[in-house]
Motif scaffolding. Structure first.
Motif, mmCIF file in Angstrom:
data_model
loop_
_atom_site.group_PDB
_atom_site.id
_atom_site.type_symbol
_atom_site.label_atom_id
_atom_site.label_comp_id
_atom_site.label_asym_id
_atom_site.label_seq_id
_atom_site.Cartn_x
_atom_site.Cartn_y
_atom_site.Cartn_z
ATOM 1 N N MET A 134 0.798 -1.401 0.305
ATOM 2 C CA MET A 134 0.313 0.033 0.256
ATOM 3 C C MET A 134 1.054 1.483 0.094
ATOM 4 S SD MET A 134 -3.481 -0.980 -0.222
ATOM 5 C CE MET A 134 -4.149 -0.052 -0.023
ATOM 6 N N LYS A 135 0.513 2.526 -0.580
ATOM 7 C CA LYS A 135 1.594 4.017 -0.793
ATOM 8 C C LYS A 135 2.181 3.407 -2.019
ATOM 9 C CE LYS A 135 0.674 5.231 3.703
ATOM 10 N NZ LYS A 135 -0.731 6.403 3.781
ATOM 11 N N ASP A 149 -0.698 1.731 -5.405
ATOM 12 C CA ASP A 149 -2.329 1.266 -4.292
ATOM 13 C C ASP A 149 -3.418 1.437 -5.256
ATOM 14 O OD1 ASP A 149 -3.591 1.962 -1.956
ATOM 15 O OD2 ASP A 149 -1.897 2.531 -0.941
ATOM 16 N N PHE A 167 -2.159 -7.009 -2.152
ATOM 17 C CA PHE A 167 -1.036 -5.845 -1.315
ATOM 18 C C PHE A 167 -0.949 -6.162 0.261
ATOM 19 C CE2 PHE A 167 -3.417 -4.191 -5.114
ATOM 20 C CZ PHE A 167 -2.373 -3.372 -5.244
ATOM 21 N N ALA A 170 1.813 -1.046 3.836
ATOM 22 C CA ALA A 170 2.794 -0.063 4.202
ATOM 23 C C ALA A 170 3.265 -0.307 4.958
ATOM 24 C CB ALA A 170 2.334 1.594 3.367
ATOM 25 N N GLY A 213 4.041 7.939 -3.369
ATOM 26 C CA GLY A 213 2.695 7.033 -2.261
ATOM 27 C C GLY A 213 2.838 7.851 -1.238
#
Length: 425
Positions: A134-135, A149, A167, A170, A213
């Protein structure tokens, strides 16, 4: 007359006319209005030597007199051969094979295709999905959009069009975190791998710095732990060093902070110092040798028209020579000192009610705010200070050219801090 140029990331109804650049020199570019602006964003993070560097210009001119372009399909040329050897020399030990392309996004597409085909050729065709964080941001082509993301990224509109990947959260532990402090992030990564490793072919990440991100800065311990987990679950580790490569995090490559060799590494942006578009996807013997075989399916079916372009290879060679001969890592360390002194260590800035965090790594610094609205007008304010800044979302950042003098660096940081002081009046 309105320009027919369709500008990137722009809202057509509300965008204002773009300033026209007519030249540049060192860390500055010049507008047709006569304004000279310090480029605090390094022209999307690639102009590491600044504008009009004499050695890079001469390299392009000399190569143009010899050979501007020839396809790499069935042919080769000295600049491509030399650049491949140099990239093998400077990258982490074991990345011995170089596949050229023409942009960072395409370089990432190449990496993902390599990973899928690698597992197919090893008799594991089910391992055809990617795991990313993520990110993350890895590019704007279709394959890359699918590993950006899906919630806070810019491509959610295309969700129904894109292939589905996995995913992991992060990383939350910062650059200076201990291994113990990173363990929760690694446990979260392990959880996804345990659940889905049979269909995951590769873990993709921007090591240490998730750039677009939100300029998240993470720990080298996370890279080491990720390497261990990938080995445990028979998953390739792909480092997207498009933004982090060539000094941006303070070492030649972000991987060097952790003494980790990924299975595949992607380079672009600083590869040519920003003077021409080019990218390289490097692979280890383990990956490369899986493609040696008798069947038609052993051929890697990818071939960008401009891969290994002689002009791009020649300027990349000169860019690397300048980087090493002029001690750019020393320059980056000094720039980092200015960024920390002027931004990270400024208690008044950190205490400002709009500011959520201030952080720096190598030649990168960011002021993160609570609400993106508080950065509206920051770019216009910076322009009045002679600085070109482009805030995005909740982040006001700088990634300057490595040749930026310290006084100019303080002018950039002054414009960043000055925006928040101006909002207090």
């Amino acid at each position: 007359m309105t320009s027919p140029v369709w500008h990137p990331y722009s809202h057509l109804k509300t965008q204002t006319p773009s300033p026209k650049v007519v030249g540049g020199d060192g860390p500055r570019f010049t507008l047709d209005t006569g304004e000279s602006l310090l480029d605090a964003t390094c022209s999307w993070w690639c102009m590491i030597h600044g504008y009009r560097h004499p050695r890079l210009i001469e390299a392009i001119q000399r190569q143009a007199d010899e050979l501007c372009h020839v396809m790499l399909g069935g042919l080769t040329h000295e600049p491509a051969d030399r650049l491949a050897r140099e990239l093998v020399r400077v990258t982490p030990e074991g990345l011995n094979h170089v596949f050229f392309s023409d942009s960072g996004s395409v370089g990432m597409e190449v990496a993902m295709k390599m990973a899928v085909q690698y597992h197919y050729l090893r008799g594991k065709p089910a391992k055809h999905r990617m795991l990313t964080l993520m990110k993350a941001y890895h590019g704007d082509t279709a394959g890359c959009m699918a590993v950006c993301d899906p919630e806070e990224g810019m491509h959610s509109l295309f969700a129904g069009f894109l292939p589905q990947h996995h995913f992991a959260p992060a990383p939350t532990a910062g650059f200076d975190a201990t291994r113990e402090e990173v363990q929760a992030d690694l446990d979260a990564l392990r959880g996804v791998l345990e659940a889905h490793h049979e269909e995951i072919g590769a873990l993709l990440m921007e090591p240490l710095l998730q750039a677009a991100g939100g300029l998240n800065m993470t720990s080298p311990h996370y890279l080491r732990g990720a390497r261990e987990l990938c080995d445990e679950f028979d998953i390739l580790l792909i480092f997207d060093e498009v933004a982090t490569g060539f000094g941006r995090t303070g070492r030649m490559f972000a991987a060097n902070h952790a003494d980790v060799t990924p299975d595949i590494m992607v380079l672009s942006k600083g590869l040519t110092g920003g003077y021409l578009g080019h990218a390289a996807t490097l692979a280890t013997d383990r990956v490369h040798d899986a493609f040696i075989g008798d069947s038609a399916l052993h051929a890697f079916m990818h071939g960008p028209t401009f891969m290994g372009n002689p002009l791009a290879c020649r300027v990349a060679l000169e860019s690397l020579a300048v980087f090493e001969e002029d001690d750019y890592l020393g320059r980056i360390e000094a720039l980092n000192g200015v960024l920390r002194e002027e931004l990270v260590d400024d208690e008044a800035l950190r205490a400002h009610p709009d500011v959520a965090d201030v952080r720096a790594l190598g030649a990168t610094a960011v002021i993160e705010v609570h609400d993106a609205d508080s950065l509206r007008g920051a770019a216009d304010f910076a322009r009045t200070q002679g600085v070109w800044l482009r805030a995005f979302g909740r982040w006001l950042y700088t990634m300057p050219a490595y040749i930026t003098p310290h006084d100019d660096m303080r002018r950039i940081t002054g414009a960043m801090k000055g925006w928040f002081l101006s909002r207090e009046r």
